[in-house]
Scaffold this motif. Structure first.
Motif, PDB file in Angstrom:
ATOM      1  N   LEU A  38      -3.426  -5.794   4.168  1.00 23.56           N
ATOM      2  CA  LEU A  38      -4.374  -5.005   3.388  1.00 23.56           C
ATOM      3  C   LEU A  38      -5.002  -5.868   2.297  1.00 23.56           C
ATOM      4  O   LEU A  38      -4.338  -6.714   1.697  1.00 23.56           O
ATOM      5  CB  LEU A  38      -3.667  -3.817   2.726  1.00 23.56           C
ATOM      6  N   LYS A  40     -12.140   2.993  -7.131  1.00 20.53           N
ATOM      7  CA  LYS A  40     -13.379   2.246  -7.376  1.00 20.53           C
ATOM      8  C   LYS A  40     -14.567   3.180  -7.546  1.00 20.53           C
ATOM      9  O   LYS A  40     -15.437   2.957  -8.398  1.00 20.53           O
ATOM     10  CB  LYS A  40     -13.633   1.288  -6.213  1.00 20.53           C
ATOM     11  N   SER A  78      -7.230  -5.116  -3.138  1.00 20.79           N
ATOM     12  CA  SER A  78      -7.820  -3.970  -3.834  1.00 20.79           C
ATOM     13  C   SER A  78      -7.273  -2.644  -3.331  1.00 20.79           C
ATOM     14  O   SER A  78      -7.457  -1.606  -3.978  1.00 20.79           O
ATOM     15  CB  SER A  78      -9.340  -3.981  -3.675  1.00 20.79           C
ATOM     16  N   TYR A  79      -6.593  -2.656  -2.188  1.00 21.58           N
ATOM     17  CA  TYR A  79      -6.006  -1.430  -1.647  1.00 21.58           C
ATOM     18  C   TYR A  79      -4.491  -1.408  -1.770  1.00 21.58           C
ATOM     19  O   TYR A  79      -3.817  -0.638  -1.104  1.00 21.58           O
ATOM     20  CB  TYR A  79      -6.414  -1.268  -0.179  1.00 21.58           C
ATOM     21  N   ARG A  80      -3.966  -2.266  -2.645  1.00 30.44           N
ATOM     22  CA  ARG A  80      -2.513  -2.313  -2.841  1.00 30.44           C
ATOM     23  C   ARG A  80      -2.181  -2.113  -4.322  1.00 30.44           C
ATOM     24  O   ARG A  80      -1.748  -3.011  -5.012  1.00 30.44           O
ATOM     25  CB  ARG A  80      -1.945  -3.642  -2.334  1.00 30.44           C
ATOM     26  N   GLY A 105       0.811  -1.209   0.000  1.00 34.41           N
ATOM     27  CA  GLY A 105       0.000   0.000   0.000  1.00 34.41           C
ATOM     28  C   GLY A 105       0.843   1.257   0.000  1.00 34.41           C
ATOM     29  O   GLY A 105       2.082   1.216   0.029  1.00 34.41           O
ATOM     30  N   GLY A 143     -10.005  -0.535  -5.673  1.00 33.48           N
ATOM     31  CA  GLY A 143     -10.659  -0.214  -4.411  1.00 33.48           C
ATOM     32  C   GLY A 143     -10.522   1.261  -4.091  1.00 33.48           C
ATOM     33  O   GLY A 143      -9.835   2.009  -4.785  1.00 33.48           O
ATOM     34  N   GLY A 144     -11.186   1.690  -3.029  1.00 39.07           N
ATOM     35  CA  GLY A 144     -11.058   3.055  -2.558  1.00 39.07           C
ATOM     36  C   GLY A 144     -11.494   4.085  -3.582  1.00 39.07           C
ATOM     37  O   GLY A 144     -12.496   3.924  -4.287  1.00 39.07           O
ATOM     38  N   THR A 166      -3.723   3.379   2.096  1.00 39.51           N
ATOM     39  CA  THR A 166      -3.974   2.531   0.925  1.00 39.51           C
ATOM     40  C   THR A 166      -3.383   3.146  -0.332  1.00 39.51           C
ATOM     41  O   THR A 166      -3.125   4.345  -0.403  1.00 39.51           O
ATOM     42  CB  THR A 166      -5.486   2.341   0.722  1.00 39.51           C
ATOM     43  N   CYS A 167      -3.192   2.302  -1.334  1.00 42.49           N
ATOM     44  CA  CYS A 167      -2.711   2.744  -2.641  1.00 42.49           C
ATOM     45  C   CYS A 167      -3.840   2.531  -3.638  1.00 42.49           C
ATOM     46  O   CYS A 167      -4.106   1.402  -4.047  1.00 42.49           O
ATOM     47  CB  CYS A 167      -1.469   1.945  -3.053  1.00 42.49           C
ATOM     48  N   ASP A 168      -4.531   3.609  -3.979  1.00 43.97           N
ATOM     49  CA  ASP A 168      -5.714   3.491  -4.830  1.00 43.97           C
ATOM     50  C   ASP A 168      -5.735   4.589  -5.905  1.00 43.97           C
ATOM     51  O   ASP A 168      -6.648   5.412  -5.940  1.00 43.97           O
ATOM     52  CB  ASP A 168      -6.997   3.550  -3.986  1.00 43.97           C
ATOM     53  N   SER A 222      -5.845  -0.289  -8.287  1.00 41.08           N
ATOM     54  CA  SER A 222      -6.893   0.630  -8.761  1.00 41.08           C
ATOM     55  C   SER A 222      -8.261  -0.051  -8.803  1.00 41.08           C
ATOM     56  O   SER A 222      -9.084   0.233  -9.666  1.00 41.08           O
ATOM     57  CB  SER A 222      -6.534   1.194 -10.146  1.00 41.08           C
TER      58      SER A 222
END
Length: 405
Positions: free
Chosen positions: A381, A395, A384-386, A284, A391-392, A326-328, A389
């Motif tokens: 995590l 999304k 989807s949060y790593r 993340g 999640g968060g 997070t990485c989103d 693209s």
């Protein structure tokens, strides 16, 4: 731990793991298979999911040119070793000559499956803050002196080059306006931040505005595919240069002092890279922005002549309050929320420095402990949060997918 040259890399944005790493792998393939007439690449995991937004396919085709290169985005095959996995096949006469599997593990570093890590030899015998600080106390050394002892004086010539490129990216970012590439239509804002004074600007507001403008400048250059320095990654490249540039500008620190600060911050980044991760795809954004904030806080501690305990506290506070980040990236572009995060982390690094000035004697958490915590938090995590693209913000923000075709 490896040389600081393996942490601070000068290269093209927008993503060290998605552009600099694949570019290095492509150059390795060209050296190993000079008889090849073309190449094919299959991207997996995060590389497949965000590769278009990160220009992974473009940098691969540019690197292999004029030879043809076909890039396939495989979003379904699981990555069991690392989320940034890709295969490159050398072709001759339309037939495969050889295939190598690579892992882009963060900061532009690549590993080749089945081969020892050949990027660089370990030059630091110690790899924890506790170990390094104990050695420095025993030998009356500052952290940058420990780096010099392990790497030799030559490392400072390289760090001077790093500092030159950091300053150049700030200047280029501040003198460029317009819209960043990609489907979001993101406006460059560094110039506006730098030039537009607040209606009732206090000294603190001015500091925040200028530091943020420098962070925006570097991050926008990165998002545009310009040349930046990984510190420790492209996505977090604006944090360290922004705070050091501001302090040199306002406090008159010499280039030599800044380079010593870069060495100190680099040791912090190296500890994280060695014992945890600096990859957003693996842990993340805490691994990128959190690490950059720790590096910046430690570098500031060196500039202001803080002791080993104070520097540790500054670096620990900087990381602790990014845990779980997070990485989103929206649309896989290193723009939203990435650019603003660089600015916020730069201000947080300065705040961590202030806290360390007063509270380091009462600290309870060691830097090594927070590094371990960050790594395990990142591994926990959801995928989807790593940097997928999926999640968060990525999304829920409406994006016209047709822009990617």
């Amino acid at each position: 731990m490896q040389s600081l040259k393996e942490l601070y890399k000068i290269g093209r944005g927008p993503s060290s793991s998605h552009t600099i790493g694949p570019e290095r792998a492509a150059k390795l393939m060209l050296r190993r298979f000079p008889e090849a007439e073309g190449f094919s690449v299959v991207l997996y995991g995060s590389l497949a999911l965000t590769g278009r937004g990160h220009n992974t396919d473009k940098v691969l085709k540019d690197t292999f040119a004029p030879l043809p290169c076909k890039v396939v985005f495989d979003c379904d095959t699981p990555c069991t070793v690392h989320p940034n996995t890709f295969d490159i096949t050398a072709l001759r006469g339309g037939e495969p000559v050889a295939t190598l599997r690579f892992y882009s593990v963060g900061g532009g570093t690549i590993r080749t499956e089945g081969e020892p890590d050949a990027t660089a030899d370990d030059v630091y015998p110690l790899s924890t803050y506790d170990g390094i600080s104990e050695y420095c106390r025993a030998h009356n050394l500052r952290l940058w002196q420990y780096a010099m002892q392990c790497e030799g004086n030559g490392i400072f010539a390289y760090l001077h080059e790093v500092w030159e490129h950091m300053n150049r990216s700030i200047y280029e970012g501040l003198t460029t306006s317009g819209v960043l590439p990609g489907c979001l239509g993101t406006q460059r804002r560094a110039q506006q931040l730098y030039n537009q004074r607040h209606i009732d600007e206090s000294a603190q507001t001015r500091e925040n505005r200028l530091v943020c403008s420098y962070a925006f400048a570097v991050s926008e250059q990165n998002a545009a595919g310009g040349t930046v320095v990984t510190a420790p990654t492209c996505g977090s490249c604006g944090v360290v240069p922004s705070v050091l540039h501001y302090m040199q500008e306002t406090r008159g620190f010499s280039d030599e002092q800044v380079v010593h600060a870069l060495a100190t911050g680099g040791l912090i980044g190296n500890i994280i890279k060695t014992n945890a991760s600096i990859s957003g795809a693996e842990c993340g954004c805490q691994a990128e922005i959190g690490s950059a904030c720790s590096m910046a806080a430690a570098a500031l501690g060196e500039l202001f002549g803080m002791g080993l305990g104070q520097i540790e506290y500054a670096a620990e506070v900087a990381m602790e309050h990014h845990l779980g980040l997070t990485c989103d990236p929206i649309a896989g572009l290193v723009q939203i929320p990435c650019i603003e995060r660089n600015a916020v982390a730069a201000m947080r690094a300065i705040n961590a420095l202030s806290l360390a000035n007063f509270l380091s004697d009462s600290r309870k958490i060691s830097f090594d402990l927070i590094v371990k915590t960050m790594y395990n938090t990142g591994r926990d995590l959801l995928n989807s949060y790593r940097e997928t693209s999926s999640g968060g913000l990525a999304k829920y923000y409406p994006v016209n997918k047709l822009h990617f075709e």
